[in-house]
Design a protein around this motif. Structure first.
Motif, short mmCIF file in Angstrom:
data_model
loop_
_atom_site.label_atom_id
_atom_site.label_comp_id
_atom_site.label_asym_id
_atom_site.label_seq_id
_atom_site.Cartn_x
_atom_site.Cartn_y
_atom_site.Cartn_z
N ALA A 37 3.43 -9.38 23.49
CA ALA A 37 4.39 -10.09 22.43
C ALA A 37 5.11 -10.59 21.71
N CYS A 38 3.91 -11.85 22.82
CA CYS A 38 4.58 -13.43 21.77
C CYS A 38 3.69 -13.37 21.02
N GLY A 39 2.08 -12.55 20.66
CA GLY A 39 1.35 -12.93 19.86
C GLY A 39 -0.49 -13.33 20.08
N ASN A 40 0.48 -13.43 21.86
CA ASN A 40 -1.09 -13.26 22.15
C ASN A 40 -2.18 -12.77 22.56
N LYS A 41 -3.66 -13.21 22.33
CA LYS A 41 -4.20 -11.56 23.10
C LYS A 41 -4.32 -11.69 24.40
N VAL A 42 -4.35 -10.52 24.55
CA VAL A 42 -4.42 -10.90 26.49
C VAL A 42 -5.48 -10.29 26.80
N VAL A 43 -6.12 -11.19 28.14
CA VAL A 43 -6.76 -10.27 28.97
C VAL A 43 -6.97 -9.88 30.39
N LYS A 44 -6.54 -8.52 30.29
CA LYS A 44 -5.72 -8.41 32.01
C LYS A 44 -6.90 -8.45 33.02
N ASP A 76 -8.09 -19.32 26.53
CA ASP A 76 -7.57 -20.42 25.98
C ASP A 76 -6.44 -20.99 26.80
N ARG A 77 -6.27 -19.81 27.86
CA ARG A 77 -5.46 -20.51 28.54
C ARG A 77 -6.05 -19.19 29.87
N MET A 78 -5.87 -19.31 31.15
CA MET A 78 -5.74 -19.32 32.09
C MET A 78 -4.48 -19.17 33.32
N ILE A 79 -4.11 -17.78 33.70
CA ILE A 79 -3.70 -17.85 34.56
C ILE A 79 -3.20 -16.64 35.44
N TYR A 80 -3.26 -17.30 35.95
CA TYR A 80 -3.72 -16.19 38.55
C TYR A 80 -2.53 -16.42 38.92
N VAL A 81 -1.87 -14.87 38.91
CA VAL A 81 -0.88 -14.46 39.33
C VAL A 81 -1.34 -14.69 40.73
N VAL A 82 -0.48 -15.39 41.90
CA VAL A 82 -1.17 -15.38 43.44
C VAL A 82 0.49 -15.74 44.14
N GLY A 83 0.36 -15.09 45.02
CA GLY A 83 0.99 -15.65 45.76
C GLY A 83 1.45 -16.98 45.67
N ASN A 84 3.05 -17.70 46.28
CA ASN A 84 3.14 -19.09 46.76
C ASN A 84 2.34 -19.75 48.33
N GLU A 85 1.51 -19.04 48.32
CA GLU A 85 1.11 -19.40 50.40
C GLU A 85 -0.28 -19.78 50.28
N GLN A 86 -0.25 -19.51 48.45
CA GLN A 86 -2.11 -20.11 48.31
C GLN A 86 -2.08 -21.56 46.91
N ASN A 87 -0.40 -21.89 47.01
CA ASN A 87 -0.96 -23.05 45.90
C ASN A 87 -1.24 -23.88 46.47
N TYR A 88 -2.34 -24.32 47.93
CA TYR A 88 -2.61 -25.49 47.80
C TYR A 88 -3.77 -25.15 47.26
N PRO A 112 3.36 -9.74 16.15
CA PRO A 112 2.45 -9.46 16.28
C PRO A 112 0.27 -10.42 16.20
N VAL A 113 -0.78 -9.42 17.03
CA VAL A 113 -1.66 -10.47 16.85
C VAL A 113 -2.57 -10.60 15.43
N THR A 114 -3.32 -11.41 15.63
CA THR A 114 -4.28 -11.90 14.95
C THR A 114 -5.34 -11.73 15.79
N ASP A 115 -6.19 -12.26 14.54
CA ASP A 115 -7.74 -12.57 14.72
C ASP A 115 -7.82 -14.00 15.10
N ASN A 116 -6.45 -15.17 14.42
CA ASN A 116 -6.44 -17.04 15.50
C ASN A 116 -6.21 -16.82 16.57
N SER A 117 -5.19 -15.09 17.04
CA SER A 117 -3.82 -16.04 17.90
C SER A 117 -4.76 -16.40 19.28
N PRO A 118 -3.97 -17.10 19.91
CA PRO A 118 -4.60 -17.75 21.39
C PRO A 118 -4.95 -16.12 22.24
N LEU A 119 -5.75 -16.59 23.06
CA LEU A 119 -6.58 -15.49 24.39
C LEU A 119 -6.80 -16.10 26.05
#
Ligand code: ARG
Length: 596
Positions: free
Chosen positions: A151-158, A350-362, A110-117
């Protein structure tokens, strides 16, 4: 407590009692016993051999014996070298199953108020052309990853960053002005993003012709001729006028982008993805510019003679990076600095994830360094979820220009193909046209999504439409089909008035136990998928689960079973399997049909 935990704690108690060793139960991880041995779970006893001063086999035997005497869940054991194979008391599995059945949102924390975002960015198109196959993989990965992290208990902002300004859209705008004849989506009947894409292609065609003409006329190399292109100069001028806020250019830009958005919305809808917050480059790039100029003042960036602004990254082992052009216009990197700043201002990320193709690794390596240099403490921790390219086998579904595969065309072809396959298999009898269309949509999209998600995201891949729609093997349709079959059994059970009663004293057979064990693995699989950012783990889990179910279904009757407790156990297995299949597929963004 899961059976794994019960065994782990039992073993920890056993080594304490037998050898006086303090073992941490959390560090004892039972594995599924290998097929060739008797047992359900196996524990490796090597860690205690030295302290016990006995042969591994003897240590295993002593721990096994202690468990049989003290832990009611353990029925028998055998040892193979340092491996202790444990047979769980068969009726114990009924409790495991009942526990699963009684757990709401089974598999999710479950996601709670204290879950990481966690903020997950995906899609992120430019507005000068429609989405293509690469975007499809991107969107599916981003959406699935978001659901898994939730599902792993994080607040997620898409989130999405729409790169709505820049030289690329100016090219489409210029081509439209010159050769568009006032064409609109309404007047042409074209989807807006496709219409704009066609003008982008048209610009390129004229530009290349112009460059060729100049090169031949002046007898100079193409690179030289490019610099003299009037078309490109006009596009650049348009960009400057856009940045200066020229009302005519802004008006055209807004009009054309609005066509594109209507087109994108349709594509997103069919793909089944959405966003909680959309950022637009036009609203973030000024922030980026400001940060760059601030950095320039502080001596973190430098200005060249022509007026352009750069960052020297040679100390970090990289090169020099352009941040503002000589004419003052902003580049791709600049807007990413502004976008990141605004996101961290808008949300407690708390954590920022960029889903971007590997041609932009640099690009992301540089972005992270620049943000850090500009004083953002979170700059270093950005995650680039870098996925591989996806290609089609030669000759399959080439788009109009024969270069990229258009997302809309691809989805349409998949659904048409699904309908054909279902028709050939004669699976659609007695269904209305509407139902047939609905099932084709679910199956065609399921095939596409599953095929793209079942492989390691980091790897390049080949998408084979025909293979993906196969109703056998590791495919979406196979899993969907098994689901529909289970649902049909459950419907028939309801028609016959079979209720689920007490099954606690039934001794389950091997196939039933294997199925319960697989069902019990779901929560840890979800956690693992979240830890490793891998929708592929969920996909392959779903496949294992339906295979396990099919083995059980093949060997045992369910509705024809006369012993009521046994039938109750089997109906519960059907019910829970369908529930977990549905939940697993939902984590992949794939729907499952009630009939098929
Ligand atoms: N619009 C870019 C492209 O089409 C991708 C943007 C990726 N995200 C980002 N924050 N840079 O190449």
């Amino acid at each position: 407590m899961s059976i794994d935990q019960i065994i782990a704690e039992g073993v920890a108690k056993a080594v304490k009692a037998l050898y006086g060793i303090d073992a941490d139960a959390a560090s004892i991880v039972p594995q599924a016993t290998r097929k060739e041995f008797e047992g359900n779970l196996t524990v490796v006893v090597f860690p205690w051999v030295k302290a016990a001063r006995k042969a591994p086999e003897a240590v295993g035997a002593e721990i096994g014996q202690w468990l049989v005497e003290n832990e009611p869940a353990v029925a028998r054991f055998n040892t193979v070298k340092g491996f202790l194979n444990i047979v769980v008391e068969p009726t114990y599995w009924n409790k495991v199953l009942a526990h699963i059945a009684g757990t709401p949102d089974y598999g999710s924390v479950p996601v709670t108020d204290n879950s990481p975002l966690v903020m997950v960015e995906y899609s992120s198109p430019n507005t000068n052309k429609p989405l293509h196959l690469g975007h499809v993989r991107n969107n599916l990965l981003g959406y699935s990853l978001s659901r898994i992290l939730e599902a792993c208990g994080n607040k997620v902002v898409k989130t999405n960053i729409v790169n709505d300004r820049g030289i690329h859209i100016c090219k489409s705008m210029l081509a439209w002005q010159k050769w568009g004849d006032g064409a609109t989506p309404e007047s042409t009947g074209k989807k807006g993003d496709h219409l704009i894409g066609d003008f982008y292609v048209l610009f390129d065609k004229h530009y290349r012709a112009e460059v060729k003409e100049i090169a031949e006329r002046e007898n100079i190399p193409a690179e030289e001729a490019e610099k003299r292109s009037t078309l490109m100069a006009e596009a650049r001028d348009m960009l400057r006028r856009w940045e200066a806020g020229d009302p005519e250019i802004r008006g055209l830009w807004e009009r054309m982008n609005s066509w594109v958005y209507a087109g994108f919305d349709q594509t997103y809808k069919r793909l089944g993805v959405d966003f909680d917050k959309i950022y637009y480059e036009s609203q973030t790039y000024l922030e980026g510019k400001e940060k760059v100029l601030e950095g320039l003042e502080k001596g973190l960036m430098y200005r060249k003679e022509d007026g352009s602004v750069w960052a020297d990254l040679t100390n970090e082992g990289l090169d020099h990076k352009l941040l503002l052009r000589a004419d003052g216009t902003s580049v791709y990197m600049t807007q990413d600095i502004g976008t990141a700043k605004l996101r961290f201002r808008d949300y407690p990320i708390d954590r920022m994830i960029y889903v971007v193709g590997n041609e932009q690794n640099y690009h992301f390596q540089v972005l992270s360094l620049l943000l850090d240099r500009l004083g953002f403490k979170w700059g270093k921790d950005l995650v680039h979820f870098s996925y591989g390219m996806v290609e089609l086998p030669e000759g399959k579904m080439k788009s109009r220009e024969g270069t990229v595969v258009d997302a809309d065309d691809l989805m349409e072809e998949m659904v048409t193909e699904a309908r054909e396959v279902s028709r050939e298999m004669d699976k659609l009898q007695g269904l209305s046209e509407e139902e047939v269309a609905e099932i084709a949509e679910t199956v065609g999209m399921g095939a596409l999504k599953y095929f793209l998600l079942k492989v390691d995201p980091r790897k390049n891949m080949l998408f084979n439409p025909k293979e993906s729609i196969d109703f056998n093997g590791n495919t979406g349709p196979f899993i969907q089909y098994t689901y529909a079959r289970i649902r049909s059994v459950l419907r028939k059970a309801a028609e016959k008035g079979f209720a689920i009663g007490d099954y606690s004293s039934v001794v389950p057979n091997d196939k039933e136990i294997a199925l319960i064990q697989t069902l019990a693995d779901f929560p840890s699989t979800v956690q693992e998928a979240g830890r490793t950012f891998s929708p592929a783990l969920i996909a392959n889990y779903a496949y294992d689960l339906v295979k396990q179910f099919n083995q059980f279904y093949h060997d045992y009757t369910i509705l024809g079973e006369e012993d009521e407790p046994t039938r109750s156990l089997r109906l519960t297995l059907c019910d829970q399997t369908s529930r977990v299949v549905k939940a697993a597929m939902a984590l992949l963004g794939i729907r499952v049909p009630e009939r098929m």
